[in-house]
Write a protein that holds these residues in place. Structure first.
Motif, mmCIF file in Angstrom:
data_model
loop_
_atom_site.group_PDB
_atom_site.id
_atom_site.type_symbol
_atom_site.label_atom_id
_atom_site.label_comp_id
_atom_site.label_asym_id
_atom_site.label_seq_id
_atom_site.Cartn_x
_atom_site.Cartn_y
_atom_site.Cartn_z
ATOM 1 N N GLY A 302 0.793 -1.225 0.000
ATOM 2 C CA GLY A 302 0.000 0.000 0.000
ATOM 3 C C GLY A 302 0.826 1.275 0.000
ATOM 4 O O GLY A 302 0.323 2.336 0.363
ATOM 5 N N LEU A 303 2.084 1.180 -0.429
ATOM 6 C CA LEU A 303 2.952 2.365 -0.440
ATOM 7 C C LEU A 303 2.585 3.290 -1.598
ATOM 8 O O LEU A 303 2.209 2.829 -2.668
ATOM 9 C CB LEU A 303 4.417 1.951 -0.592
ATOM 10 C CG LEU A 303 4.996 0.956 0.410
ATOM 11 C CD1 LEU A 303 6.452 0.683 0.072
ATOM 12 C CD2 LEU A 303 4.867 1.468 1.833
ATOM 13 N N ARG A 304 2.766 4.591 -1.394
ATOM 14 C CA ARG A 304 2.603 5.568 -2.470
ATOM 15 C C ARG A 304 3.495 6.776 -2.211
ATOM 16 O O ARG A 304 3.136 7.901 -2.503
ATOM 17 C CB ARG A 304 1.133 5.989 -2.633
ATOM 18 C CG ARG A 304 0.475 6.520 -1.384
ATOM 19 C CD ARG A 304 -0.987 6.897 -1.652
ATOM 20 N NE ARG A 304 -1.622 7.459 -0.476
ATOM 21 C CZ ARG A 304 -1.585 8.740 -0.129
ATOM 22 N NH1 ARG A 304 -0.915 9.603 -0.881
ATOM 23 N NH2 ARG A 304 -2.189 9.176 0.950
ATOM 24 N N LEU A 305 4.672 6.510 -1.650
ATOM 25 C CA LEU A 305 5.572 7.585 -1.254
ATOM 26 C C LEU A 305 6.540 7.983 -2.352
ATOM 27 O O LEU A 305 6.910 9.142 -2.478
ATOM 28 C CB LEU A 305 6.365 7.156 -0.009
ATOM 29 C CG LEU A 305 7.413 8.138 0.505
ATOM 30 C CD1 LEU A 305 6.748 9.452 0.934
ATOM 31 C CD2 LEU A 305 8.184 7.521 1.675
ATOM 32 N N GLY A 306 6.970 7.018 -3.175
ATOM 33 C CA GLY A 306 8.065 7.292 -4.097
ATOM 34 C C GLY A 306 9.385 7.244 -3.351
ATOM 35 O O GLY A 306 9.543 6.472 -2.403
ATOM 36 N N GLU A 307 10.355 8.040 -3.781
ATOM 37 C CA GLU A 307 11.667 8.142 -3.134
ATOM 38 C C GLU A 307 12.529 6.885 -3.287
ATOM 39 O O GLU A 307 13.600 6.810 -2.689
ATOM 40 C CB GLU A 307 11.538 8.442 -1.629
ATOM 41 C CG GLU A 307 10.780 9.686 -1.272
ATOM 42 C CD GLU A 307 10.737 9.939 0.232
ATOM 43 O OE1 GLU A 307 11.378 9.177 1.001
ATOM 44 O OE2 GLU A 307 10.056 10.892 0.643
ATOM 45 N N GLY A 308 12.049 5.855 -3.985
ATOM 46 C CA GLY A 308 12.775 4.591 -4.009
ATOM 47 C C GLY A 308 12.458 3.727 -2.802
ATOM 48 O O GLY A 308 13.118 2.708 -2.565
ATOM 49 N N SER A 309 11.435 4.106 -2.037
ATOM 50 C CA SER A 309 11.135 3.430 -0.769
ATOM 51 C C SER A 309 10.802 1.949 -0.957
ATOM 52 O O SER A 309 11.300 1.086 -0.220
ATOM 53 C CB SER A 309 9.987 4.144 -0.045
ATOM 54 O OG SER A 309 8.861 4.302 -0.894
ATOM 55 N N GLY A 310 9.968 1.641 -1.941
ATOM 56 C CA GLY A 310 9.608 0.244 -2.162
ATOM 57 C C GLY A 310 10.773 -0.576 -2.668
ATOM 58 O O GLY A 310 10.919 -1.754 -2.315
ATOM 59 N N ALA A 311 11.626 0.034 -3.487
ATOM 60 C CA ALA A 311 12.807 -0.678 -3.992
ATOM 61 C C ALA A 311 13.744 -1.018 -2.839
ATOM 62 O O ALA A 311 14.261 -2.138 -2.752
ATOM 63 C CB ALA A 311 13.522 0.175 -5.038
ATOM 64 N N ALA A 312 13.980 -0.055 -1.944
ATOM 65 C CA ALA A 312 14.853 -0.311 -0.796
ATOM 66 C C ALA A 312 14.271 -1.381 0.118
ATOM 67 O O ALA A 312 15.003 -2.202 0.684
ATOM 68 C CB ALA A 312 15.088 0.984 -0.022
ATOM 69 N N LEU A 313 12.946 -1.389 0.247
ATOM 70 C CA LEU A 313 12.302 -2.404 1.090
ATOM 71 C C LEU A 313 12.490 -3.816 0.546
ATOM 72 O O LEU A 313 12.472 -4.788 1.311
ATOM 73 C CB LEU A 313 10.803 -2.105 1.201
ATOM 74 C CG LEU A 313 10.356 -1.212 2.354
ATOM 75 C CD1 LEU A 313 8.875 -0.890 2.214
ATOM 76 C CD2 LEU A 313 10.608 -1.903 3.697
ATOM 77 N N ALA A 314 12.649 -3.949 -0.761
ATOM 78 C CA ALA A 314 12.782 -5.278 -1.362
ATOM 79 C C ALA A 314 14.206 -5.820 -1.286
ATOM 80 O O ALA A 314 14.414 -7.012 -1.514
ATOM 81 C CB ALA A 314 12.322 -5.237 -2.822
ATOM 82 N N VAL A 315 15.183 -4.971 -0.959
ATOM 83 C CA VAL A 315 16.571 -5.450 -0.891
ATOM 84 C C VAL A 315 16.743 -6.541 0.157
ATOM 85 O O VAL A 315 17.373 -7.579 -0.117
ATOM 86 C CB VAL A 315 17.550 -4.283 -0.647
ATOM 87 C CG1 VAL A 315 18.980 -4.797 -0.463
ATOM 88 C CG2 VAL A 315 17.495 -3.298 -1.812
#
Length: 338
Positions: A302-315
């Motif tokens: 349910g993220l909608r922040l941008g900033e690369g936040s979801g990509a960093a979470l998947a690392v």
């Protein structure tokens, strides 16, 4: 005289149309080891697929995540003059400062992921042109932004996370998605950073106006990106291209990041094979865009922040996949008859 990385759109297009392939040899060795580990075949599901994906694009039979690079590209957009965002463009500058001072969500998520974060402000945050009136960027401006993204990727990177920042860029992403895959503003526009219904109406109208104005040029994905995109989107496209050249797999963030690199898929069916969409954004168009690209995002939070936040979470998810692959015993090592 400045030497340009890409002399014109044709030189950029040539690179897009000849993407380097993955390593079949690396996949063979990874699959062979995976089959010998102490577990039923396929029981770790997508974790097994992710390990093979990492190795195939790193060209390594033993993948690694020692050097993870997270880049956030920032840019501003002339179309914000149309009232398409709930926030003024000045917020982009303030948020870039916040990133550089370590105060944003992405700073914490990159630290948690063991990723090195850099923030690159394109064109000094000078906005693009209003795409309802003229192309968002000149050809030279577009190519220079692509080149800046290309040069930002270090060749020794093991994994690249792409993110963005820019007031108004969900409008730009929706317009570019519509140009590449069909539809109207109503099909692709979402609330972004919090637009109310009046703002949404302006957003849909601006997208439709841009699509109509540049209709004659939208059959070419790169020209569509020049006419409707933004400097930070162009830089993400360049970074994804560079990653392919350097054998670096890529995690994409949300709607804007995915739309930014979508021209690579439109130009070549395998143009985004080295990229995984890290999460499914709450921005309505992202799920539709992922489907158009034939991808199944790794996370849905349910993220909608941008900033690369979801990509960093998947690392950390990729680190877990790799830990299982490299750390588990084989049946032979465990003394279990296969």
């Amino acid at each position: 005289m400045q030497q340009h990385l890409f002399s014109d759109l044709n030189s950029l297009r040539a690179l897009c149309l000849s993407p380097l392939p993955p390593s079949a040899n690396a996949v063979h060795h990874i699959t062979e080891r995976e089959g010998a580990l102490t577990k039923p075949p396929g029981s770790l599901g997508r974790l097994e697929e992710l390990t093979a994906w990492l190795g195939s694009w790193q060209h390594r039979a033993t993948p690694r995540l020692n050097h993870v690079q997270c880049i956030v590209f920032a840019g501003n957009h002339g179309v914000t003059e149309r009232g398409v965002s709930a926030w003024p463009a000045a917020v982009t500058t303030l948020m870039v400062k916040n990133f550089r001072e370590g105060g944003a969500a992405i700073n914490q998520l990159a630290l948690n992921a063991g990723a090195e974060l850099s923030v690159i402000a394109l064109e000094g945050l000078r906005p693009t042109h209003d795409f309802t009136l003229r192309p968002a960027m000149t050809e030279r401006g577009f190519l220079d932004a692509v080149a800046e993204g290309f040069r930002a990727v270090r060749p020794d990177t093991d994994l690249l996370c792409l993110g963005e920042l820019g007031i108004g860029n969900t409008t730009v992403a929706a317009a570019l998605a519509a140009a590449l895959f069909g539809g109207t503003g109503a099909d692709w526009a979402g609330p972004g950073a919090g637009s109310d219904e009046a703002g949404m109406a302006r957003k849909r109208a601006a997208i439709d106006s841009g699509l109509k104005r540049h209709q004659a040029f939208l059959s070419d994905p790169l020209t569509a990106a020049q006419c409707l995109g933004g400097y930070e989107l162009a830089a993400m496209l360049g970074a994804a291209l560079a990653a392919r050249q350097h054998h670096v797999p890529v995690l994409l963030d949300g709607f804007v990041s995915t739309a930014a690199v979508a021209p690579l898929h439109a130009l070549h069916d395998e143009g985004l094979a080295h990229c995984q969409i890290a999460h499914c954004s709450a921005e309505p168009g992202h799920k539709r865009l992922a489907q158009a690209l034939g991808q199944n995002p790794l996370l849905d939070l349910g993220l909608r922040l941008g900033e690369g936040s979801g990509a960093a979470l998947a690392v950390p998810l990729l680190r877990a996949a790799l830990a299982c692959h490299l750390g588990m015993h084989t049946f032979a090592e465990a003394g279990i008859a296969a």
